[in-house]
Structure formats: C-alpha cells, structure tokens
Design a protein around this motif. Structure first.
Motif, PDB file in Angstrom:
ATOM      1  N   UNK A 159       0.690  -1.195   0.041  1.00  0.00           N
ATOM      2  CA  UNK A 159      -0.001  -0.013   0.026  1.00  0.00           C
ATOM      3  C   UNK A 159       0.918   1.262   0.043  1.00  0.00           C
ATOM      4  N   UNK A 160       0.679   2.264  -0.824  1.00  0.00           N
ATOM      5  CA  UNK A 160       1.337   3.264  -0.952  1.00  0.00           C
ATOM      6  C   UNK A 160       1.081   4.281  -0.026  1.00  0.00           C
ATOM      7  N   UNK A 161       2.247   5.299   0.480  1.00  0.00           N
ATOM      8  CA  UNK A 161       2.073   6.150   1.582  1.00  0.00           C
ATOM      9  C   UNK A 161       0.574   7.327   1.287  1.00  0.00           C
ATOM     10  N   UNK A 162       0.618   7.632  -0.087  1.00  0.00           N
ATOM     11  CA  UNK A 162      -0.403   8.630  -0.433  1.00  0.00           C
ATOM     12  C   UNK A 162      -1.809   7.925  -0.112  1.00  0.00           C
ATOM     13  N   UNK A 163      -2.046   6.718  -0.459  1.00  0.00           N
ATOM     14  CA  UNK A 163      -3.134   5.753  -0.324  1.00  0.00           C
ATOM     15  C   UNK A 163      -3.630   5.952   1.246  1.00  0.00           C
ATOM     16  N   UNK A 164      -2.465   5.728   2.195  1.00  0.00           N
ATOM     17  CA  UNK A 164      -2.663   5.807   3.573  1.00  0.00           C
ATOM     18  C   UNK A 164      -3.231   6.962   3.948  1.00  0.00           C
ATOM     19  N   UNK A 165      -2.529   8.040   3.639  1.00  0.00           N
ATOM     20  CA  UNK A 165      -2.942   9.335   4.108  1.00  0.00           C
ATOM     21  C   UNK A 165      -4.299   9.817   3.421  1.00  0.00           C
ATOM     22  N   UNK A 166      -4.616   9.312   2.334  1.00  0.00           N
ATOM     23  CA  UNK A 166      -6.131   9.505   1.843  1.00  0.00           C
ATOM     24  C   UNK A 166      -7.082   8.902   2.854  1.00  0.00           C
ATOM     25  N   UNK A 167      -6.672   7.696   3.317  1.00  0.00           N
ATOM     26  CA  UNK A 167      -7.508   7.173   4.325  1.00  0.00           C
ATOM     27  C   UNK A 167      -7.619   7.633   5.601  1.00  0.00           C
ATOM     28  N   UNK A 168      -6.937   8.621   5.860  1.00  0.00           N
ATOM     29  CA  UNK A 168      -6.816   9.140   7.077  1.00  0.00           C
ATOM     30  C   UNK A 168      -6.100   8.678   8.223  1.00  0.00           C
ATOM     31  N   UNK A 169      -5.001   7.697   7.853  1.00  0.00           N
ATOM     32  CA  UNK A 169      -4.276   7.234   8.931  1.00  0.00           C
ATOM     33  C   UNK A 169      -2.778   8.127   8.624  1.00  0.00           C
ATOM     34  N   UNK A 170      -2.340   8.428   9.968  1.00  0.00           N
ATOM     35  CA  UNK A 170      -1.013   9.062   9.954  1.00  0.00           C
ATOM     36  C   UNK A 170       0.069   8.022   9.338  1.00  0.00           C
ATOM     37  N   UNK A 171       1.201   8.686   8.820  1.00  0.00           N
ATOM     38  CA  UNK A 171       2.011   7.787   8.132  1.00  0.00           C
ATOM     39  C   UNK A 171       3.323   8.412   8.271  1.00  0.00           C
ATOM     40  N   UNK A 172       4.065   7.723   8.476  1.00  0.00           N
ATOM     41  CA  UNK A 172       5.476   8.027   8.721  1.00  0.00           C
ATOM     42  C   UNK A 172       6.497   6.975   8.212  1.00  0.00           C
ATOM     43  N   UNK A 173       7.411   7.350   7.078  1.00  0.00           N
ATOM     44  CA  UNK A 173       8.310   6.494   6.540  1.00  0.00           C
ATOM     45  C   UNK A 173       9.664   6.668   6.959  1.00  0.00           C
ATOM     46  N   UNK A 174      10.057   5.733   8.060  1.00  0.00           N
ATOM     47  CA  UNK A 174      11.515   5.908   8.558  1.00  0.00           C
ATOM     48  C   UNK A 174      12.471   5.025   7.948  1.00  0.00           C
ATOM     49  N   UNK A 175      13.733   5.385   7.963  1.00  0.00           N
ATOM     50  CA  UNK A 175      14.728   4.829   7.411  1.00  0.00           C
ATOM     51  C   UNK A 175      15.698   4.876   8.557  1.00  0.00           C
ATOM     52  N   UNK A 176      16.036   3.918   9.384  1.00  0.00           N
ATOM     53  CA  UNK A 176      16.690   3.968  10.623  1.00  0.00           C
ATOM     54  C   UNK A 176      18.409   3.085  10.256  1.00  0.00           C
ATOM     55  N   UNK A 177      19.211   3.590  10.916  1.00  0.00           N
ATOM     56  CA  UNK A 177      20.556   2.824  11.069  1.00  0.00           C
ATOM     57  C   UNK A 177      20.154   1.740  12.099  1.00  0.00           C
ATOM     58  N   UNK A 178      20.902   0.734  11.712  1.00  0.00           N
ATOM     59  CA  UNK A 178      20.835  -0.269  12.448  1.00  0.00           C
ATOM     60  C   UNK A 178      21.641   0.036  14.035  1.00  0.00           C
ATOM     61  N   UNK A 179      22.488   0.830  14.048  1.00  0.00           N
ATOM     62  CA  UNK A 179      23.143   1.338  15.369  1.00  0.00           C
ATOM     63  C   UNK A 179      21.949   1.812  16.190  1.00  0.00           C
ATOM     64  N   UNK A 180      21.031   2.644  15.508  1.00  0.00           N
ATOM     65  CA  UNK A 180      19.927   3.186  16.280  1.00  0.00           C
ATOM     66  C   UNK A 180      19.047   1.907  17.258  1.00  0.00           C
ATOM     67  N   UNK A 181      19.138   0.912  16.609  1.00  0.00           N
ATOM     68  CA  UNK A 181      18.220  -0.325  17.452  1.00  0.00           C
ATOM     69  C   UNK A 181      19.145  -1.164  18.436  1.00  0.00           C
ATOM     70  N   UNK A 182      20.443  -0.886  18.032  1.00  0.00           N
ATOM     71  CA  UNK A 182      21.437  -1.740  18.913  1.00  0.00           C
ATOM     72  C   UNK A 182      21.941  -0.842  19.919  1.00  0.00           C
ATOM     73  N   UNK A 183      21.719   0.400  20.090  1.00  0.00           N
ATOM     74  CA  UNK A 183      22.574   0.976  21.130  1.00  0.00           C
ATOM     75  C   UNK A 183      21.497   1.212  22.285  1.00  0.00           C
ATOM     76  N   UNK A 184      21.853   0.339  23.365  1.00  0.00           N
ATOM     77  CA  UNK A 184      20.791   0.361  24.298  1.00  0.00           C
ATOM     78  C   UNK A 184      20.613   1.700  25.171  1.00  0.00           C
ATOM     79  N   UNK A 185      19.286   2.255  25.270  1.00  0.00           N
ATOM     80  CA  UNK A 185      18.956   3.460  26.105  1.00  0.00           C
ATOM     81  C   UNK A 185      17.628   2.915  27.019  1.00  0.00           C
ATOM     82  N   UNK A 186      17.821   3.161  28.165  1.00  0.00           N
ATOM     83  CA  UNK A 186      17.046   2.760  29.336  1.00  0.00           C
ATOM     84  C   UNK A 186      16.836   1.317  29.615  1.00  0.00           C
TER      85      UNK A 186
END
Length: 134
Positions: A1-28
């Motif tokens: 499903x394309x992001x524009x289609x999701x927006x038309x349906x009223x859903x909030x859309x965030x397309x994020x591209x994260x570096x693996x380091x952000x997932x492996x750096x332990x916080x909390x």
C-alpha cells in the motif's frame, strides 16, 4: 500500500529509514528497548508506519551525518529539514530538496526491505527481552 493511499484513508504515515546502530544502542535498559522495539514493530505490522533498517553490512552512507526529514504537502512545495549535532536547517530551495530526495532514495535502496527490517527489529526485541530475564 503506497503512503499516499494511507494518507487518503486518514491514517498517519511515517516512513522512517533507521541505521541499525539506532536499534542496537541500548537506552533505558533491556526491558525498555524490548518494549520500544515491539511497539515500533507493531505499528509497522498494522501499517501505521513504514520502517526500513540500513544494516551495518551496507557500510557508510551520506545520511549518517544527521537526520533528514522530507515533507510533502498538497498545497505547498516540498521541504527538507536537516538536523545535526549542533545545527538544524529547513530547506525550501527546489533544487536542494530534489537533491536531498535523491540521497534519501539511495538510502532506501541500501536498506533492508520492510519485511526483513521487521524480522530484524522483532529479533532484537526478543534478544533484549532475554537479556532482561536470562
């Protein structure tokens, strides 16, 4: 499903591209990381966000210098917001925004697919959960 289609349906859309380091750096602590990763994966599984991970195996990339946020509007030209350690800039020059979009597209091309990204995120969540309760 394309992001524009999701927006038309009223859903909030965030397309994020994260570096693996952000997932492996332990916080909390491990429990916090496990819960956060499960939450993010759940949002992606429910099509509330699109999430991709750039794995360590991809090596260095130009967007490692800071955060890049690309914004598109129905009634205004696109904008790019760049943020670094001690600087931030909102860019509205069409040529610059186009160049930054191209860099983002290159980053997406080096990232894992959405499904492979979710598999990695869910596996890391389990690793953190086991770390908390061996």
């Amino acid at each position: 499903m394309c992001p524009q289609h999701l927006l038309r349906r009223g859903r909030p859309v965030l397309w994020a591209v994260l570096d693996e380091a952000a997932l492996r750096r332990e916080v909390g602590g491990p429990a916090v990381m496990a819960e956060a990763l499960r939450h993010v994966a759940g949002l992606a599984r429910r099509n509330r966000i699109i999430l991709q991970v750039v794995p360590f195996s991809s090596g260095a990339h130009t967007t490692m210098q800071g955060a890049l946020k690309l914004m598109e509007f129905e009634d205004a030209p696109p904008l790019a917001y760049m943020e670094g350690l001690s600087t931030a800039r909102l860019e509205d020059d069409p040529a610059t925004v186009t160049r930054l979009r191209f860099l983002y597209d290159l980053l997406v091309a080096t990232a894992l697919s959405q499904e492979k990204s979710l598999v990695l995120i869910e596996a890391l969540a389990e690793d953190y959960a086991h770390e908390e309760h061996p």
